[in-house]
Design a protein around this motif. Structure first.
Motif, PDB file in Angstrom:
ATOM      1  N   TYR A  47       3.757   1.484  -1.460  1.00 38.39           N
ATOM      2  CA  TYR A  47       3.388   0.115  -1.814  1.00 38.39           C
ATOM      3  C   TYR A  47       3.579  -0.092  -3.298  1.00 38.39           C
ATOM      4  CZ  TYR A  47       0.823  -4.226  -2.310  1.00 38.39           C
ATOM      5  OH  TYR A  47       0.476  -5.521  -2.590  1.00 38.39           O
ATOM      6  N   ALA A  48       4.347  -1.110  -3.644  1.00 40.27           N
ATOM      7  CA  ALA A  48       4.577  -1.478  -5.035  1.00 40.27           C
ATOM      8  C   ALA A  48       3.899  -2.819  -5.260  1.00 40.27           C
ATOM      9  CB  ALA A  48       6.067  -1.573  -5.330  1.00 40.27           C
ATOM     10  N   GLY A  49       2.757  -2.786  -5.857  1.00 38.20           N
ATOM     11  CA  GLY A  49       2.031  -4.012  -6.114  1.00 38.20           C
ATOM     12  C   GLY A  49       0.777  -3.703  -6.902  1.00 38.20           C
ATOM     13  N   ASP A  50       0.090  -4.747  -7.305  1.00 42.27           N
ATOM     14  CA  ASP A  50      -1.138  -4.591  -8.077  1.00 42.27           C
ATOM     15  C   ASP A  50      -2.322  -4.418  -7.140  1.00 42.27           C
ATOM     16  OD1 ASP A  50       0.283  -4.948 -10.458  1.00 42.27           O
ATOM     17  OD2 ASP A  50       0.058  -7.129 -10.356  1.00 42.27           O
ATOM     18  N   ASP A  51      -3.391  -3.842  -7.668  1.00 45.07           N
ATOM     19  CA  ASP A  51      -4.662  -3.678  -6.956  1.00 45.07           C
ATOM     20  C   ASP A  51      -4.439  -3.097  -5.561  1.00 45.07           C
ATOM     21  OD1 ASP A  51      -7.355  -3.683  -6.679  1.00 45.07           O
ATOM     22  OD2 ASP A  51      -7.570  -5.870  -6.525  1.00 45.07           O
ATOM     23  N   VAL A  52      -3.837  -1.910  -5.540  1.00 44.65           N
ATOM     24  CA  VAL A  52      -3.414  -1.278  -4.287  1.00 44.65           C
ATOM     25  C   VAL A  52      -4.562  -1.168  -3.295  1.00 44.65           C
ATOM     26  CG1 VAL A  52      -2.437   0.814  -3.276  1.00 44.65           C
ATOM     27  CG2 VAL A  52      -1.583  -0.015  -5.463  1.00 44.65           C
ATOM     28  N   GLU A  55      -5.474  -4.543  -1.744  1.00 42.60           N
ATOM     29  CA  GLU A  55      -4.406  -5.076  -0.903  1.00 42.60           C
ATOM     30  C   GLU A  55      -4.294  -4.295   0.408  1.00 42.60           C
ATOM     31  OE1 GLU A  55      -2.639  -7.953  -1.335  1.00 42.60           O
ATOM     32  OE2 GLU A  55      -4.126  -8.173  -2.917  1.00 42.60           O
TER      33      GLU A  55
END
Length: 77
Positions: A47-52, A55
């Motif tokens: 997962y490439a994103g903020d606040d893993v 999310e």
């Protein structure tokens, strides 16, 4: 990029038909000491994103787990 593992399992008290079948089969094959077998699932993804954590929790609550009868544990590396 985070490596994510989600362990999904039936909540205590929910009948685990697959677990009972596995337990019976193992006992039938000679492993008499097996008891209380439970079957779950493991979902792994990147997962490439903020606040893993937040999310992935949303993903679990929305799709990955049936929160009425299943619980889950999230691991992020």
């Amino acid at each position: 990029m985070a490596k994510v593992r989600v362990h999904v399992f039936l909540k205590p008290g929910v009948l685990d038909v697959q677990g009972k079948a596995v337990e019976g089969a193992l006992k039938g094959l000679g492993w008499a000491g097996v008891s209380d077998a439970r079957v779950g699932k493991l979902i792994e993804f990147d997962y490439a994103g903020d606040d893993v954590e937040a999310e992935v929790k949303k993903m679990c609550d929305t799709l990955l787990a049936n929160t009425v009868i299943e619980g889950y544990r999230i691991e992020v590396a």
